[in-house]
Design a protein around this motif. Structure first.
Motif, mmCIF file in Angstrom:
data_model
loop_
_atom_site.group_PDB
_atom_site.id
_atom_site.type_symbol
_atom_site.label_atom_id
_atom_site.label_comp_id
_atom_site.label_asym_id
_atom_site.label_seq_id
_atom_site.Cartn_x
_atom_site.Cartn_y
_atom_site.Cartn_z
ATOM 1 N N VAL A 8 0.861 -1.169 0.000
ATOM 2 C CA VAL A 8 0.000 0.000 0.000
ATOM 3 C C VAL A 8 0.903 1.226 0.000
ATOM 4 O O VAL A 8 1.785 1.369 0.846
ATOM 5 C CB VAL A 8 -0.935 0.015 1.223
ATOM 6 C CG1 VAL A 8 -1.712 1.323 1.290
ATOM 7 C CG2 VAL A 8 -1.887 -1.168 1.162
ATOM 8 N N HIS A 32 -3.094 0.609 -3.680
ATOM 9 C CA HIS A 32 -2.510 -0.725 -3.586
ATOM 10 C C HIS A 32 -1.691 -0.944 -4.856
ATOM 11 O O HIS A 32 -2.199 -0.792 -5.962
ATOM 12 C CB HIS A 32 -3.592 -1.795 -3.461
ATOM 13 C CG HIS A 32 -3.031 -3.168 -3.333
ATOM 14 N ND1 HIS A 32 -2.883 -3.993 -4.405
ATOM 15 C CD2 HIS A 32 -2.542 -3.827 -2.261
ATOM 16 C CE1 HIS A 32 -2.332 -5.127 -4.001
ATOM 17 N NE2 HIS A 32 -2.116 -5.050 -2.705
ATOM 18 N N MET A 87 -7.479 2.643 -2.990
ATOM 19 C CA MET A 87 -8.000 2.045 -1.760
ATOM 20 C C MET A 87 -9.264 2.742 -1.260
ATOM 21 O O MET A 87 -9.919 2.261 -0.362
ATOM 22 C CB MET A 87 -6.935 2.087 -0.658
ATOM 23 C CG MET A 87 -5.669 1.317 -1.009
ATOM 24 S SD MET A 87 -5.942 -0.437 -1.274
ATOM 25 C CE MET A 87 -6.213 -0.977 0.383
#
Length: 110
Positions: A4, A15, A50
Motif C-alpha cells: 500500500v 494498492h 484504496m
C-alpha cells in the motif's frame, strides 16, 4: 500480495503490485514532451485505489493528447511504471526524485 502506497493529504492510498519487470536501464525518449532519460526499472504493475467510495475522473497524456478516463475504484488498473533506485544517501523520498518519476510516467504514457 503487493504494497500500500500512502497518498498523503491530497490523495487516497493506492494498492501497488509489480507483476513483472519489463526492462532495466531503459532509454526513454519523448519528442512530444521534449524529454529524455534512463529509467532504472520499468515494471508492469497493477494499482487499485484504496478509497472505494466514488468513481474518479482522471486525465492522462497519450499519443493523441490528453484523455479523460473514468476509473471505477473496484477495478484494478494495469500499466507500465518506472522505478528509480536511489542508494548511498538518505532513503526518504525527496521532491526532486518524485518529480523525476512523474516525468518518467508521462514519458511512458506518451
Amino acid at each position: 500480495s503487493g504494497s500500500v502506497l500512502e497518498g498523503g493529504v491530497a490523495r487516497s492510498n493506492i494498492h501497488f503490485c509489480a507483476t513483472s519487470v519489463y526492462a532495466t536501464e531503459e532509454s526513454a525518449l519523448s519528442p512530444e514532451l521534449g524529454l529524455k532519460g534512463f529509467i532504472d526499472i520499468t515494471v508492469s504493475a497493477t494499482t487499485k485505489d484504496m478509497n472505494h467510495s466514488e468513481n474518479k475522473i482522471t486525465n492522462y497524456i497519450g499519443s493523441q493528447g490528453v484523455h479523460r478516463a473514468t476509473a471505477n475504484n473496484e477495478t484494478p488498473l494495469d500499466s507500465l511504471m518506472g522505478l528509480e533506485l536511489k542508494t548511498g544517501h538518505n532513503q526518504n523520498p525527496q521532491n526532486v526524485h518524485m518529480a523525476q518519476l512523474s516525468l518518467y510516467t508521462l514519458m511512458l504514457r506518451a
